[in-house]
Motif scaffolding. Sequence first.
Motif, PDB file in Angstrom:
ATOM      1  N   THR A  98     -49.076  32.058 -36.030  1.00 49.42           N
ATOM      2  CA  THR A  98     -49.477  31.007 -35.086  1.00 49.42           C
ATOM      3  C   THR A  98     -48.423  29.924 -34.977  1.00 49.42           C
ATOM      4  N   GLY A  99     -47.932  29.459 -36.135  1.00 46.95           N
ATOM      5  CA  GLY A  99     -46.950  28.374 -36.137  1.00 46.95           C
ATOM      6  C   GLY A  99     -45.642  28.767 -35.485  1.00 46.95           C
ATOM      7  N   THR A 100     -45.172  29.978 -35.769  1.00 42.89           N
ATOM      8  CA  THR A 100     -43.910  30.436 -35.181  1.00 42.89           C
ATOM      9  C   THR A 100     -44.025  30.533 -33.672  1.00 42.89           C
ATOM     10  N   ALA A 108     -36.576  33.577 -40.165  1.00 44.11           N
ATOM     11  CA  ALA A 108     -37.298  33.260 -41.397  1.00 44.11           C
ATOM     12  C   ALA A 108     -38.728  33.768 -41.347  1.00 44.11           C
ATOM     13  N   ALA A 109     -39.324  33.776 -40.147  1.00 46.30           N
ATOM     14  CA  ALA A 109     -40.714  34.204 -40.021  1.00 46.30           C
ATOM     15  C   ALA A 109     -40.872  35.685 -40.357  1.00 46.30           C
ATOM     16  N   VAL A 110     -39.894  36.492 -39.975  1.00 45.06           N
ATOM     17  CA  VAL A 110     -39.953  37.925 -40.293  1.00 45.06           C
ATOM     18  C   VAL A 110     -39.967  38.129 -41.802  1.00 45.06           C
ATOM     19  N   ILE A 111     -39.082  37.403 -42.503  1.00 47.89           N
ATOM     20  CA  ILE A 111     -39.031  37.503 -43.967  1.00 47.89           C
ATOM     21  C   ILE A 111     -40.317  36.969 -44.585  1.00 47.89           C
ATOM     22  N   ALA A 112     -40.751  35.795 -44.128  1.00 47.05           N
ATOM     23  CA  ALA A 112     -41.949  35.171 -44.695  1.00 47.05           C
ATOM     24  C   ALA A 112     -43.192  36.024 -44.461  1.00 47.05           C
ATOM     25  N   PRO A 133     -40.258  29.125 -42.871  1.00 45.72           N
ATOM     26  CA  PRO A 133     -40.209  28.706 -41.463  1.00 45.72           C
ATOM     27  C   PRO A 133     -40.571  27.235 -41.268  1.00 45.72           C
ATOM     28  N   PHE A 134     -41.601  26.780 -41.973  1.00 47.34           N
ATOM     29  CA  PHE A 134     -41.986  25.369 -41.879  1.00 47.34           C
ATOM     30  C   PHE A 134     -40.895  24.461 -42.442  1.00 47.34           C
ATOM     31  N   LEU A 135     -40.250  24.884 -43.527  1.00 46.59           N
ATOM     32  CA  LEU A 135     -39.192  24.074 -44.134  1.00 46.59           C
ATOM     33  C   LEU A 135     -37.973  23.986 -43.211  1.00 46.59           C
TER      34      LEU A 135
END
Length: 331
Positions: A78-80, A260-264, A304-306
Amino acid sequence: MSELSTDDTLRERTDVNKYWFWLLIGANRWVVAGGLALLIFLVFMTWGVMKPVSLHSTMQSSDMVETVFAGLVGAIITGTTLVVSINQLVLSQEIGSLGSQRSRMDTTVDFRQNTDTLLGMTTPADPAAYLHALIETSEQRARTLRDTLSETENQEVYKKVDEYVDDLLENADHARNHLEDADFGTFGVVSPALDYNYDRKIHNVRRLGMEYEDSLTDEERSAFRDLLEALTMYGVVREYIKDLYIQWALVKLSRAILYAAVIALTVSGGMVVFVDLTTFSGTFLGIESVLWVVSAAFAISVLPFLLFTSYILRLATLAKQTLSMGPLMLS
């Protein structure tokens, strides 16, 4: 320091701790995000070690770990999507009709023709070279102003102009040296451009020109106007390049968050699906292995947030320091 002298850098003028200032806008954004992730990992490890009941025992009696990472999976998706959508909305102003694009081109070409006249040469295409040339022109016109007033009978105005020009030349030399070999897309172009505080210089040269206007000759008034023109032109170009950098940074932010989202997402999803009490048993360096894994996985999952935080820290600081255009000093 007198009213005609200023510090050479934005940090010194804002009186911010150099380490904090470096963290806000100077440091590589991936390094900042990585540092925050490491901090989160260490905090989790500390809490896990200090907790009377081991994490392994807690996982036997509850599904706390699974619940946390399951929530992170939804938050990451959602965030991404939301962050990237907002960034694309900001960048959508670049999309326009043929007429609007033609109007933008005409405005750009007209302005460059004006700077051609100001610089006495074809305006450089490279942003750093463009700013460098404008700063150099303001230096030349500042020296001309001082030379023009060198034989004036009013020594009071000459003394103040001499002090003003010395400060301008020192500040300009600092900015030009840091602009050399700077590539657009990095903060290395914007940072020295911000250090050259054209707004204060415009205010001071206008004030001096008006204060002693009655005692100035036509040639001296013309020298004041010429310097003011160079500083004004620099201000417009700096603000334009700063806006381009912000758009460039938003594009980089979108890409960084997607990577980063893919990794997270992979890590947090793996924690939900594959990790249970039997997956990581035993200890490592005297600390239960599952605590190492959970702490590291959480730090990676919030990356991703960081990254979003690290980029916004720089862009928000940049926006705060450049809210106004022209001789209006907010700090």
